[in-house]
Design a protein around this motif. Sequence first.
Motif, PDB file in Angstrom:
ATOM      1  N   GLY A  95       0.793  -1.222   0.000  1.00 58.56           N
ATOM      2  CA  GLY A  95       0.000   0.000   0.000  1.00 58.56           C
ATOM      3  C   GLY A  95       0.825   1.271   0.000  1.00 58.56           C
ATOM      4  N   SER A  96       0.185   2.349   0.462  1.00 61.48           N
ATOM      5  CA  SER A  96       0.806   3.671   0.454  1.00 61.48           C
ATOM      6  C   SER A  96       0.344   4.452   1.674  1.00 61.48           C
ATOM      7  CB  SER A  96       0.393   4.412  -0.824  1.00 61.48           C
ATOM      8  OG  SER A  96       0.773   5.764  -0.743  1.00 61.48           O
ATOM      9  N   LEU A  97       1.206   5.349   2.137  1.00 57.75           N
ATOM     10  CA  LEU A  97       0.874   6.212   3.274  1.00 57.75           C
ATOM     11  C   LEU A  97       0.350   7.575   2.812  1.00 57.75           C
ATOM     12  CD1 LEU A  97       3.985   5.407   5.490  1.00 57.75           C
ATOM     13  CD2 LEU A  97       1.658   4.530   5.786  1.00 57.75           C
ATOM     14  N   ASP A  98       0.156   7.747   1.519  1.00 57.57           N
ATOM     15  CA  ASP A  98      -0.265   9.041   0.970  1.00 57.57           C
ATOM     16  C   ASP A  98      -1.562   9.564   1.579  1.00 57.57           C
ATOM     17  OD1 ASP A  98       1.964   9.049  -0.596  1.00 57.57           O
ATOM     18  OD2 ASP A  98       0.942   8.509  -2.463  1.00 57.57           O
ATOM     19  N   VAL A  99      -2.470   8.658   1.962  1.00 57.02           N
ATOM     20  CA  VAL A  99      -3.765   9.093   2.505  1.00 57.02           C
ATOM     21  C   VAL A  99      -3.613   9.862   3.820  1.00 57.02           C
ATOM     22  CG1 VAL A  99      -5.091   7.227   1.423  1.00 57.02           C
ATOM     23  CG2 VAL A  99      -4.164   6.908   3.732  1.00 57.02           C
ATOM     24  N   LEU A 100      -2.462   9.703   4.484  1.00 59.16           N
ATOM     25  CA  LEU A 100      -2.258  10.366   5.775  1.00 59.16           C
ATOM     26  C   LEU A 100      -1.676  11.776   5.639  1.00 59.16           C
ATOM     27  CD1 LEU A 100      -0.784   7.392   7.851  1.00 59.16           C
ATOM     28  CD2 LEU A 100      -3.158   8.167   7.745  1.00 59.16           C
ATOM     29  N   LYS A 101      -1.313  12.170   4.416  1.00 58.13           N
ATOM     30  CA  LYS A 101      -0.636  13.453   4.207  1.00 58.13           C
ATOM     31  C   LYS A 101      -1.375  14.640   4.804  1.00 58.13           C
ATOM     32  CE  LYS A 101       2.339  12.590   0.251  1.00 58.13           C
ATOM     33  NZ  LYS A 101       2.539  12.793  -1.187  1.00 58.13           N
ATOM     34  N   ASN A 102      -2.674  14.683   4.631  1.00 56.61           N
ATOM     35  CA  ASN A 102      -3.447  15.827   5.109  1.00 56.61           C
ATOM     36  C   ASN A 102      -4.225  15.548   6.387  1.00 56.61           C
ATOM     37  OD1 ASN A 102      -2.651  17.492   2.900  1.00 56.61           O
ATOM     38  ND2 ASN A 102      -4.102  16.377   1.601  1.00 56.61           N
ATOM     39  N   GLU A 103      -3.974  14.392   6.993  1.00 60.26           N
ATOM     40  CA  GLU A 103      -4.684  14.028   8.223  1.00 60.26           C
ATOM     41  C   GLU A 103      -3.979  14.621   9.435  1.00 60.26           C
ATOM     42  OE1 GLU A 103      -7.658  12.343   8.263  1.00 60.26           O
ATOM     43  OE2 GLU A 103      -7.498  12.498   6.081  1.00 60.26           O
ATOM     44  N   THR A 104      -4.758  15.144  10.357  1.00 56.74           N
ATOM     45  CA  THR A 104      -4.182  15.721  11.577  1.00 56.74           C
ATOM     46  C   THR A 104      -4.417  14.820  12.789  1.00 56.74           C
ATOM     47  OG1 THR A 104      -6.222  16.969  11.966  1.00 56.74           O
ATOM     48  CG2 THR A 104      -4.445  18.089  10.755  1.00 56.74           C
ATOM     49  N   SER A 105      -5.221  13.763  12.601  1.00 54.34           N
ATOM     50  CA  SER A 105      -5.467  12.827  13.699  1.00 54.34           C
ATOM     51  C   SER A 105      -5.513  11.398  13.168  1.00 54.34           C
ATOM     52  CB  SER A 105      -6.780  13.166  14.415  1.00 54.34           C
ATOM     53  OG  SER A 105      -7.876  12.986  13.544  1.00 54.34           O
ATOM     54  N   ILE A 106      -5.290  10.461  14.079  1.00 55.09           N
ATOM     55  CA  ILE A 106      -5.340   9.044  13.733  1.00 55.09           C
ATOM     56  C   ILE A 106      -5.784   8.275  14.982  1.00 55.09           C
ATOM     57  CG2 ILE A 106      -2.923   8.542  14.328  1.00 55.09           C
ATOM     58  CD1 ILE A 106      -2.885   6.787  11.700  1.00 55.09           C
ATOM     59  N   ASN A 107      -6.530   7.223  14.781  1.00 58.34           N
ATOM     60  CA  ASN A 107      -6.939   6.353  15.882  1.00 58.34           C
ATOM     61  C   ASN A 107      -5.840   5.295  16.041  1.00 58.34           C
ATOM     62  OD1 ASN A 107      -8.538   4.996  17.825  1.00 58.34           O
ATOM     63  ND2 ASN A 107      -9.381   3.670  16.238  1.00 58.34           N
ATOM     64  N   LYS A 129     -12.247   9.236  16.601  1.00 60.98           N
ATOM     65  CA  LYS A 129     -13.077   9.714  15.495  1.00 60.98           C
ATOM     66  C   LYS A 129     -12.283   9.932  14.205  1.00 60.98           C
ATOM     67  CE  LYS A 129     -16.345  11.970  18.585  1.00 60.98           C
ATOM     68  NZ  LYS A 129     -16.941  13.249  18.998  1.00 60.98           N
ATOM     69  N   ALA A 130     -10.988   9.645  14.235  1.00 59.87           N
ATOM     70  CA  ALA A 130     -10.147   9.853  13.047  1.00 59.87           C
ATOM     71  C   ALA A 130     -10.611   8.972  11.887  1.00 59.87           C
ATOM     72  CB  ALA A 130      -8.693   9.560  13.391  1.00 59.87           C
ATOM     73  N   LYS A 131     -10.347   9.424  10.688  1.00 62.22           N
ATOM     74  CA  LYS A 131     -10.743   8.688   9.481  1.00 62.22           C
ATOM     75  C   LYS A 131      -9.971   7.373   9.346  1.00 62.22           C
ATOM     76  CE  LYS A 131     -11.338   9.292   4.499  1.00 62.22           C
ATOM     77  NZ  LYS A 131     -11.180  10.209   3.354  1.00 62.22           N
ATOM     78  N   TYR A 132      -8.711   7.375   9.816  1.00 57.42           N
ATOM     79  CA  TYR A 132      -7.864   6.183   9.694  1.00 57.42           C
ATOM     80  C   TYR A 132      -7.404   5.695  11.065  1.00 57.42           C
ATOM     81  CZ  TYR A 132      -7.852   7.522   4.812  1.00 57.42           C
ATOM     82  OH  TYR A 132      -8.257   7.864   3.547  1.00 57.42           O
ATOM     83  N   THR A 133      -7.160   4.402  11.136  1.00 57.55           N
ATOM     84  CA  THR A 133      -6.698   3.758  12.364  1.00 57.55           C
ATOM     85  C   THR A 133      -5.354   3.094  12.119  1.00 57.55           C
ATOM     86  OG1 THR A 133      -8.921   3.366  13.242  1.00 57.55           O
ATOM     87  CG2 THR A 133      -7.197   1.884  14.019  1.00 57.55           C
ATOM     88  N   LEU A 134      -4.443   3.271  13.058  1.00 57.94           N
ATOM     89  CA  LEU A 134      -3.158   2.579  13.048  1.00 57.94           C
ATOM     90  C   LEU A 134      -3.281   1.420  14.034  1.00 57.94           C
ATOM     91  CD1 LEU A 134       0.363   4.178  13.293  1.00 57.94           C
ATOM     92  CD2 LEU A 134      -0.241   2.249  14.732  1.00 57.94           C
ATOM     93  N   ILE A 135      -3.131   0.208  13.543  1.00 58.41           N
ATOM     94  CA  ILE A 135      -3.166  -0.969  14.414  1.00 58.41           C
ATOM     95  C   ILE A 135      -1.733  -1.454  14.591  1.00 58.41           C
ATOM     96  CG2 ILE A 135      -4.025  -3.316  14.749  1.00 58.41           C
ATOM     97  CD1 ILE A 135      -6.402  -2.548  12.900  1.00 58.41           C
TER      98      ILE A 135
END
Length: 196
Positions: A32-44, A113-119
Amino acid sequence: MKPKFLRATLLVMTTACLSLTALAQKIKLKEGSLDVLKNETSINIEFTYDNMAVGKFDKEADYVNKKKTEYNAKEAGRGDRWEKAWIDDRKNRFEPNFIELFTKHAEMTDSKKAKYTLIFHTTFTEPGFNVYVTRKNASIDAEVLIVETANKSNVIAKLTLDNAPGRTFMGNDWDTGERISESYAKAGKSLGKYIK
């Protein structure tokens, strides 16, 4: 020894030590790619420990049973207290240390409530030891998944993190939890920088 030679020798030795430290931990993007996190300010951030190997044991349960039995044989109840601390340290020490340094270096906040989660799935733990005359640093290996929070089966990226070292510079790490806690702190810092 001449001063110039001494300085050159010290410089080479220092560089070699720093290089070894840098190479000790490896993070690799496997899919995959980490590009989706570029503009994210929060993560679960979530943690799992299923099927984790510990030290020389393929199964965590075998390691825990051995240590618990040994400690209880030395002092009644000590092994039971150790087992409880082994599990409690995850929520009380390891995970907060990881989150604190990850969010600082990734410049993101931890939010359910973040759009993406880091497991962060720990696959291997080396508890290490410190018995006055000799010591071995702790370390952890992990598989890291970036998934959609609303649909966790949608894996955006998969990374591996190998050999996050756990050591204290003063050598005051008699406690297993203290050593392992440092591994999670190092993993959080390094992964945060990598994602940033």
